[in-house]
Design a protein around this motif. Structure first.
Motif, PDB file in Angstrom:
ATOM      1  N   ASP A 332       0.819  -1.215   0.000  1.00  0.00           N
ATOM      2  CA  ASP A 332       0.000   0.000   0.000  1.00  0.00           C
ATOM      3  C   ASP A 332       0.850   1.261   0.000  1.00  0.00           C
ATOM      4  N   ARG A 333       2.050   1.178   0.567  1.00  0.00           N
ATOM      5  CA  ARG A 333       2.926   2.355   0.572  1.00  0.00           C
ATOM      6  C   ARG A 333       3.295   2.746  -0.857  1.00  0.00           C
ATOM      7  N   ALA A 334       3.682   1.751  -1.661  1.00  0.00           N
ATOM      8  CA  ALA A 334       4.081   2.031  -3.048  1.00  0.00           C
ATOM      9  C   ALA A 334       2.915   2.620  -3.832  1.00  0.00           C
ATOM     10  N   ALA A 335       1.699   2.094  -3.601  1.00  0.00           N
ATOM     11  CA  ALA A 335       0.523   2.628  -4.289  1.00  0.00           C
ATOM     12  C   ALA A 335       0.298   4.092  -3.915  1.00  0.00           C
ATOM     13  N   LEU A 336       0.490   4.428  -2.642  1.00  0.00           N
ATOM     14  CA  LEU A 336       0.328   5.818  -2.195  1.00  0.00           C
ATOM     15  C   LEU A 336       1.366   6.722  -2.850  1.00  0.00           C
ATOM     16  N   TRP A 337       2.610   6.274  -2.939  1.00  0.00           N
ATOM     17  CA  TRP A 337       3.661   7.078  -3.573  1.00  0.00           C
ATOM     18  C   TRP A 337       3.319   7.365  -5.026  1.00  0.00           C
ATOM     19  N   VAL A 338       2.862   6.336  -5.760  1.00  0.00           N
ATOM     20  CA  VAL A 338       2.536   6.507  -7.180  1.00  0.00           C
ATOM     21  C   VAL A 338       1.320   7.423  -7.348  1.00  0.00           C
ATOM     22  N   ARG A 339       0.337   7.274  -6.470  1.00  0.00           N
ATOM     23  CA  ARG A 339      -0.885   8.079  -6.593  1.00  0.00           C
ATOM     24  C   ARG A 339      -0.576   9.570  -6.525  1.00  0.00           C
ATOM     25  N   HIS A 340       0.391   9.969  -5.712  1.00  0.00           N
ATOM     26  CA  HIS A 340       0.628  11.396  -5.482  1.00  0.00           C
ATOM     27  C   HIS A 340       1.906  11.912  -6.138  1.00  0.00           C
ATOM     28  N   HIS A 341       2.442  11.204  -7.143  1.00  0.00           N
ATOM     29  CA  HIS A 341       3.715  11.662  -7.706  1.00  0.00           C
ATOM     30  C   HIS A 341       3.567  12.884  -8.612  1.00  0.00           C
ATOM     31  N   HIS A 342       2.329  13.319  -8.898  1.00  0.00           N
ATOM     32  CA  HIS A 342       2.114  14.547  -9.669  1.00  0.00           C
ATOM     33  C   HIS A 342       1.662  15.715  -8.786  1.00  0.00           C
ATOM     34  N   GLU A 343       1.713  15.539  -7.471  1.00  0.00           N
ATOM     35  CA  GLU A 343       1.413  16.669  -6.591  1.00  0.00           C
ATOM     36  C   GLU A 343       2.571  17.678  -6.653  1.00  0.00           C
ATOM     37  N   CYS A 344       2.239  18.964  -6.482  1.00  0.00           N
ATOM     38  CA  CYS A 344       3.250  20.018  -6.533  1.00  0.00           C
ATOM     39  C   CYS A 344       3.426  20.641  -5.153  1.00  0.00           C
ATOM     40  N   TRP A 345       4.628  21.120  -4.893  1.00  0.00           N
ATOM     41  CA  TRP A 345       4.949  21.692  -3.593  1.00  0.00           C
ATOM     42  C   TRP A 345       4.021  22.866  -3.254  1.00  0.00           C
ATOM     43  N   ASP A 346       3.588  23.637  -4.288  1.00  0.00           N
ATOM     44  CA  ASP A 346       2.724  24.791  -4.038  1.00  0.00           C
ATOM     45  C   ASP A 346       1.246  24.434  -4.031  1.00  0.00           C
ATOM     46  N   GLY A 347       0.916  23.140  -4.151  1.00  0.00           N
ATOM     47  CA  GLY A 347      -0.474  22.712  -4.053  1.00  0.00           C
ATOM     48  C   GLY A 347      -1.236  22.697  -5.360  1.00  0.00           C
TER      49      GLY A 347
END
Length: 718
Positions: A332-347
């Motif tokens: 589940d950790r790897a799935a969470l990392w992949v899900r949010h890899h397009h998030e940006c530092w400024d939101g």
């Protein structure tokens, strides 16, 4: 300690000088150690050699050579000279193994650097033993082993860190916690093993102890090697799988997952990332874009801007990828990392719009690694890559991670990619790449103007004011969707375009947020679409006439799929083609409805069906083959959902012998043409429908009127 070859100056050191210096050092030690009985020393020297020639391989990729046990045993039992001789043999074994036992690859500088560090560490251990004896004359062997091992590691660790700082630019305290944990393993082994060896050194059981220890090490090395090979095999499987789906989507994407994994691996070293999590993270990095395999391929090959709905579909790939990774890696950790890899530092990223440290740490590393791959391929100048990362710092990328990307990091990343045989240079000028939405909008308008000329309707400038009211719209039916999209543009502060339909008209709306207002350019593109459709119809008619003339009426290009479906007789049977084995099944199915007695005709039918199924599997990744019968005609209906056939290639199959093209039916179509009596073809971007007819064959029809039955069972669009 892994030291890069010739890392100090990038040049090959003169062999005679360094080799002579090293071996003179070894000769002096051998003379000094000769005062001790070689009968007692040789078993431990041999053990030292074996422990360094066959290290235990760890999951992280590092190797643990246990030669320390050997030369600290010599230090406690026989003195400093003998211990340094063991150090000399240990370092020589290490370098021989690292260069693959090839004399031409032997690096004397790397060997002497390791020899110097181990010599100083052993001298420190000797001083610790002297101090221990001064305060505790009859110190037991366990205390001596502990003191020697602790001092050895205490001297080695800072020397090792200083060498890493000099060669790779890493901070002195980088990864200190992990390295202290690793140092506990050799210390504990020395405390447990050394007293046992020295206590039995003069007894007859010494040979038996060596054999017992050797067998134990053999099994440890064997099973650790098997496990490491299995882990490496899984990584290769992930890499091949990544290449497979990337190559299907776009040439520009091919290899992106593997390159991101290599860059992430390099970045993790700088970040002193925990090694127990590293393997899972690298697997996730390789597959971070696997969700794109669930999207339509045209999203990655479309020229110009994506519409808003297409952009939304593209953005869904991170969530789709998370589900796939959860299934593949079962973590589940790897799935969470992949899900949010397009998030940006400024939101301003997606899918959740997380900001700052609310974004998972690994997702931030993935985002930087993925971005670096694109930058390294686009930019040949390493300074430009560093400058661009600095520009993205605090906006798209975590500033702390961006600070790790300096000139040395970028140069080393390129070298690692080149060692793996991966392309790391800039893209060709005509390479495909996704640009930002404003750039895409400009490109889309230029392409539209070039392709459609003046075939556009009325253009209107609208405005959604700060008061929430829409100004300038003359089509009230469009107000609700335009207001909804304009509010989204204002909320996201992003420019985009979308196609809107109202009654029989189609509009292209471009949204530009500015100063709490949204400007909207609304253009009626109905005339342009009508012109495109008319041009397509005229082109299709022209090809239809050419193909009919060249084939003497035996090949007919249908303007609609309904025209082709109208010819179908009674449906007999069908087979789905999804793999190579299905080609033979489709061939046998067609042959089973033929009358016996005409081997030549049977071979023609089999050849035509085999070529049709082969081309379908090759160019459309599968489809369906169905047999029909109409009066005295056997009909083979082949359909797929591929990207269609390039019509400009088809006429060449009639006039050029052996002509073949990867984008058309090519040579296979020529063989079908030579074997059948008639061919009916309909093709568009949604797939191809192909009907092969053979006269004089009375198929054993066992169904009612086939077209209605086939449409209901196979769901062919009319």
């Amino acid at each position: 300690m892994n030291i890069p070859p010739n890392a100090a100056n990038g040049k090959k050191a003169p062999y005679p000088f360094w080799a002579l210096a090293g071996f003179l050092y070894g000769a002096i030690l051998a003379v000094g150690a000769g005062q001790v009985s070689w009968m007692h020393m040789l078993p431990i020297l041999l053990l030292t050699l074996l422990l360094d020639l066959f290290p235990i391989r760890l999951i992280s990729g590092e190797e643990f050579g246990a030669g320390l046990i050997g030369f600290l045993s010599l230090l406690i039992g026989f003195g400093l000279y003998t211990a340094l001789l063991g150090v000399f043999i240990s370092c020589l074994a290490n370098e021989s193994r690292q260069c693959g036992f090839r004399p031409a690859s032997f690096d004397p500088v790397r060997w002497l650097v390791r020899l110097g560090i181990y010599t100083l560490s052993t001298c420190g251990a000797a001083l610790a033993l002297q101090g221990l004896h001064a305060v505790w004359t009859d110190a037991p062997l366990y205390a001596q082993a502990a003191a020697a091992a602790l001092m050895f590691e205490a001297v080695r660790l800072p020397l090792d860190a200083g060498m890493r700082k000099m060669l790779s630019g890493k901070a002195l305290l980088s990864g200190v916690r992990e390295r202290l944990k690793e140092a506990l393993v050799p210390i504990l082994l020395c405390v447990v093993v050394i007293p046992h060896f020295l206590r039995n050194l003069l007894e007859k059981e010494m040979l038996g102890d060596l054999i017992y220890t050797g067998l134990l090490l053999f099994f440890i090395l064997y099973f650790s090697g098997v496990y490491i090979r299995e882990v490496a095999g899984w990584r290769r499987t992930f890499e091949r799988f990544s290449l497979l789906f990337e190559s299907r989507l776009s040439p520009d994407l091919e290899g992106h997952g593997i390159r991101t994994g290599v860059i992430a691996d390099h970045l993790l070293e700088r970040l002193s990332y925990p090694r127990k999590k590293k393997r899972v993270f690298i697997q996730a990095a390789i597959q971070h874009d696997i969700g794109k395999s669930a999207l339509p391929a045209y999203l990655f090959t479309k020229r110009g801007a994506l519409s808003l709905s297409e952009e939304d579909e593209y953005r869904s790939h991170s969530e789709k990828g998370a589900e796939i990774v959860r299934t593949l890696i079962e973590d589940d950790r790897a799935a969470l990392w992949v899900r949010h890899h397009h998030e940006c530092w400024d939101g301003r990223g997606f899918p959740a719009g997380l900001r700052g440290k609310n974004i998972p740490y690994e997702s931030r590393i993935l985002a930087l690694s993925s971005r670096l791959d694109h930058l390294l391929r686009r930019e040949g100048d390493d300074q430009a890559v560093c400058a661009y990362v600095a520009k993205l710092s605090g906006r798209e990328i975590d500033p702390a991670l961006a600070a790790q990307v300096d000139l040395h990091f970028v140069q080393t990343a390129r070298e690692r990619l080149e060692l793996r045989g991966l392309v790391s240079g800039p893209l060709q000028e005509n390479g495909n790449k996704r640009s930002t939405l404003p750039e895409q909008a400009e490109e889309a308008r230029a392409v539209l103007a070039e392709e459609q000329g003046s075939f556009v309707g009325l253009s209107t400038m609208l405005k959604l004011g700060a008061d929430g009211l829409l100004y300038g719209l003359e089509q009230p039916e469009l107000e609700a969707p335009i207001v909804r999209l304009a509010r989204r543009a204002e909320a996201d502060q992003t420019s985009f375009y979308e196609l809107l339909s109202c009654e029989s008209r189609t509009y292209e709306a471009h949204f530009y947020p500015e100063n709490r207002e949204v400007r909207i350019a609304l253009t009626d593109i109905t005339p342009a679409l009508a012109y495109r459709e008319r041009l397509r119809t005229e082109t299709l008619s022209a090809y239809r006439e050419i193909i009919s003339a060249l084939s003497e009426g035996r090949v007919r290009l249908c303007e609609t799929d309904g025209e082709l479906l109208a010819r179908l007789g009674a449906r007999l049977d069908s087979v789905t083609v999804a793999g190579k084995a299905d080609i033979g099944r489709s061939r046998d199915l067609a042959a089973s409805y033929m009358e016996a007695g005409d081997p030549k005709r049977l071979m023609q039918v089999k050849l035509a069906v085999s070529e049709a199924a082969t081309n379908m599997l090759k160019h459309a990744l599968g489809g369906e083959v169905t047999v029909f019968a109409r009066e005295n005609v056997l009909q083979i209906f082949v359909r797929d959902e591929g990207s269609g056939i390039a019509l400009h290639d088809l006429p060449k199959t009639f006039v050029v012998s052996g002509y073949s093209s990867k984008r058309s039916l090519g040579r296979g179509f020529g063989l079908m043409y030579a074997s059948t009596d008639r061919i009916f073809l309909y093709t568009d971007s949604d797939g191809t429908r192909l009907l092969l007819e053979f006269d004089g064959i009375s198929g054993r029809a066992n169904g009612s009127r086939g077209r209605a039955l086939f449409e209901s069972s196979s769901q062919i669009p009319s």
